[in-house]
Design a protein around this motif. Sequence first.
Motif, PDB file in Angstrom:
ATOM      1  N   SER A   1      -5.756   1.992  -9.853  1.00 24.92           N
ATOM      2  CA  SER A   1      -6.176   1.793  -8.470  1.00 24.92           C
ATOM      3  C   SER A   1      -5.214   0.888  -7.703  1.00 24.92           C
ATOM      4  CB  SER A   1      -7.575   1.181  -8.429  1.00 24.92           C
ATOM      5  OG  SER A   1      -7.530  -0.149  -8.903  1.00 24.92           O
ATOM      6  N   TYR A   2      -5.363   0.949  -6.385  1.00 22.99           N
ATOM      7  CA  TYR A   2      -4.562   0.091  -5.519  1.00 22.99           C
ATOM      8  C   TYR A   2      -4.892  -1.383  -5.771  1.00 22.99           C
ATOM      9  CZ  TYR A   2      -3.081  -2.385  -1.340  1.00 22.99           C
ATOM     10  OH  TYR A   2      -2.533  -3.305  -0.483  1.00 22.99           O
ATOM     11  N   GLN A   3      -6.171  -1.704  -6.007  1.00 26.10           N
ATOM     12  CA  GLN A   3      -6.566  -3.085  -6.253  1.00 26.10           C
ATOM     13  C   GLN A   3      -5.886  -3.619  -7.510  1.00 26.10           C
ATOM     14  OE1 GLN A   3      -8.743  -0.698  -5.359  1.00 26.10           O
ATOM     15  NE2 GLN A   3      -9.257  -1.448  -3.336  1.00 26.10           N
TER      16      GLN A   3
ATOM     17  N   VAL B   1      -2.909  -9.492   0.289  1.00 25.73           N
ATOM     18  CA  VAL B   1      -4.314  -9.099   0.370  1.00 25.73           C
ATOM     19  C   VAL B   1      -4.413  -7.927   1.330  1.00 25.73           C
ATOM     20  CG1 VAL B   1      -5.221 -11.393  -0.108  1.00 25.73           C
ATOM     21  CG2 VAL B   1      -4.792 -10.744   2.227  1.00 25.73           C
TER      22      VAL B   1
ATOM     23  N   LYS C   1       0.840  -1.213   0.000  1.00 24.53           N
ATOM     24  CA  LYS C   1       0.000   0.000   0.000  1.00 24.53           C
ATOM     25  C   LYS C   1       0.870   1.257   0.000  1.00 24.53           C
ATOM     26  CE  LYS C   1      -3.998   2.202   1.079  1.00 24.53           C
ATOM     27  NZ  LYS C   1      -5.304   2.076   0.573  1.00 24.53           N
TER      28      LYS C   1
ATOM     29  N   ARG D   1      -2.206  -4.140  -6.660  1.00 23.94           N
ATOM     30  CA  ARG D   1      -2.039  -5.353  -5.856  1.00 23.94           C
ATOM     31  C   ARG D   1      -2.146  -6.600  -6.727  1.00 23.94           C
ATOM     32  NH1 ARG D   1      -6.397  -5.422  -1.868  1.00 23.94           N
ATOM     33  NH2 ARG D   1      -7.337  -6.952  -3.225  1.00 23.94           N
TER      34      ARG D   1
END
Length: 132
Positions: A61-63, A88, A46, A66
Amino acid sequence: MAKSLSARIAERIARKKPAGNVRNRAAFLALRGEVKQAIDDGWPVKTIWETLHDEEKVAFSYQAFRGYVNRLILSPPANGETAPAPVVADQSGQAAPRSAPQSARTPAEWKPEKLAATGFTFNRTPKKEDLL
């Protein structure tokens, strides 16, 4: 010295303005070495994304970030070497390693007390004393 093929592909993708997911993947691949080094240094995913996003090096986006980290950095290599567990987000939004599912664990790690059924069990043949 000439740029690497990955760097040239990333520049070409940035110039052509293709679909978002192709552009995002190219941006991530261009930064993959830096991201891997930061993860190896112990920085949370993050925090890495926030830094790159603030520097406007990634616009997704962060998603999505990731997902790229899980697939392109943390996924197990084809040659059979072990890799760290995928990342996660936990309740606080910070990235945490995901534990392996029970089926992926070795039989020595299975605990019989946790495998035993607990709670309600359904018996399809009724007992006569339980009937009204």
